[in-house]
Enzyme design. Structure first.
Site, short mmCIF file in Angstrom:
data_model
loop_
_atom_site.label_atom_id
_atom_site.label_comp_id
_atom_site.label_asym_id
_atom_site.label_seq_id
_atom_site.Cartn_x
_atom_site.Cartn_y
_atom_site.Cartn_z
N LYS A 171 -5.15 3.16 -2.79
CA LYS A 171 -4.29 2.60 -1.75
C LYS A 171 -5.06 2.36 -0.45
O LYS A 171 -4.77 1.40 0.28
CB LYS A 171 -3.10 3.53 -1.51
N SER A 188 0.86 -1.18 0.00
CA SER A 188 0.00 0.00 0.00
C SER A 188 0.91 1.23 0.00
O SER A 188 1.86 1.29 -0.78
CB SER A 188 -0.95 -0.03 1.19
N TYR A 191 -5.00 8.42 -6.24
CA TYR A 191 -3.99 7.48 -5.74
C TYR A 191 -4.35 7.00 -4.33
O TYR A 191 -4.32 5.80 -4.04
CB TYR A 191 -2.63 8.17 -5.74
#
Length: 348
Positions: free
Chosen positions: A189, A171, A185
């Site tokens: 994650k 992650s 993003y």
């Protein structure tokens, strides 16, 4: 000091000793050597994936590297073979967001090695843009790469994993805390981190240990291949500066060593750098303060533009800042970690 205070401190001390002792015993019971293991790494052709691959090779593992770029894979294979001669490296051209390609690649791994011991889901896309320039597709691409690709990989590998096997989901600090201009993003994650933590609870009964890794800023050289939108040069510049700063970043080699150590002992989750540790603690305990500071930081970042369609890679958005002495550490890492194609055939 009163007797009540002394008793309290004594109990706190005993609790700390007991917790530390439990951790030591647990780690020893779950420890596994990586010698003669077969390790599958998505996004293994460059950046952190390649650096981890070299470290796995030094531990005596055989490698299967998956990535979309065939030429990058070939260069990565040569880099590993030069760094650790005798390593068995299988390279497979694979887009891990395509389940059929993933299934076919894992079939090839089983034909070549007959087993899988460690699965590392490392493939990722860094995209930086103001929220106003971020589209639905940007969010979808992030989820495809950061959540669905690991899902497809794990689904394909799980039938072949035995007790003692490891799954490692890379992650990010962006999976722990929100970061301005990284909304898409962070969404991907965060999804990966939640999935990874849930997976661990379900698979421990089979003796399979899932480790969630949340690196902070690392000097991998990945800024060159990051996607940027909005004011391209300014977006690339601020991200490159952050990804090269010596006091807030760690080297990819140091991060890889910490990750491999956590894999051996089957740890649940690790924060690889001080930035991720401090940021996650602040966001967890002082979310209002963190949000206020984050919004102030956002004021310093480039303003949005009217163009929401155009996306450029970092290497196509360079300026007088990038590359420069200010980004030299990140630029060197890019050369070392196969983020930049060699100017000459230096690998023979």
């Amino acid at each position: 000091m009163s007797s009540l205070t002394r008793t309290l401190f004594r109990r706190i001390g005993l609790g700390f000793i007991a917790g530390y002792g439990y951790s030591l015993i647990r780690d020893q019971l779950r420890y596994r050597s990586l010698k003669n293991s077969v390790v599958v790494i998505s996004g293994g052709s460059r950046g952190l994936g390649l650096v981890m691959a070299k470290e796995f090779a030094r531990q005596g593992a055989s490698l299967a590297l998956l990535a979309r770029d065939k030429e990058e894979l070939a260069r990565g294979q040569k880099i590993i073979e030069l760094a650790v001669p005798g390593t068995d490296v299988l390279i497979l051209e694979c887009d891990c967001t395509k389940p059929n390609q993933v299934d076919n690649s894992i079939d090839e791994v089983m034909k070549a090695f007959g087993k899988i011991d460690v699965v590392v889901n490392n493939a990722g896309i860094i995209s930086t843009a103001p929220l106003e320039n971020t589209t639905k597709k940007d969010f979808e691409d992030s989820l495809e790469t950061h959540f669905w690709a690991p899902y497809y990989m794990n689904r394909a590998c799980l039938p072949h994993l035995k007790a003692g096997a490891r799954i490692v989901n890379i992650s990010s600090v962006g999976g722990l805390i929100p970061v301005p201009h990284l909304a898409a993003y962070c969404t991907g994650k965060f999804a990966l981190r939640g999935y990874s933590q849930s997976l661990r609870l379900e698979l421990m009964k089979k003796g399979i240990y899932v480790t969630t890794v949340c690196p902070g800023l690392m000097r991998t050289g990945s800024a060159r291949n990051a996607r940027v939108k909005g004011q391209f040069k300014k977006e690339h510049a601020w991200f490159s500066l952050m990804a090269s700063a010596p006091l807030i970043t760690i080297s990819a080699e140091r991060a890889a060593k910490r990750i491999i150590s956590a894999i051996k002992t089957g740890q649940a989750e690790i924060n690889v750098s001080m930035t991720s540790k401090v940021g996650s603690l602040m966001n967890a305990h002082f979310p209002g303060l963190y949000a206020d500071l984050g919004s102030l930081a956002n004021l310093l970042l480039p303003n949005p533009t009217d163009d929401i369609r155009t996306t450029k890679e970092g290497k196509d958005a360079e300026s007088f800042i990038t590359p420069s002495i200010l980004t030299s550490m990140g630029d060197r890492a890019a050369e070392q970690n196969n983020e930049i194609p060699p100017q000459t055939d230096q690998l023979h």
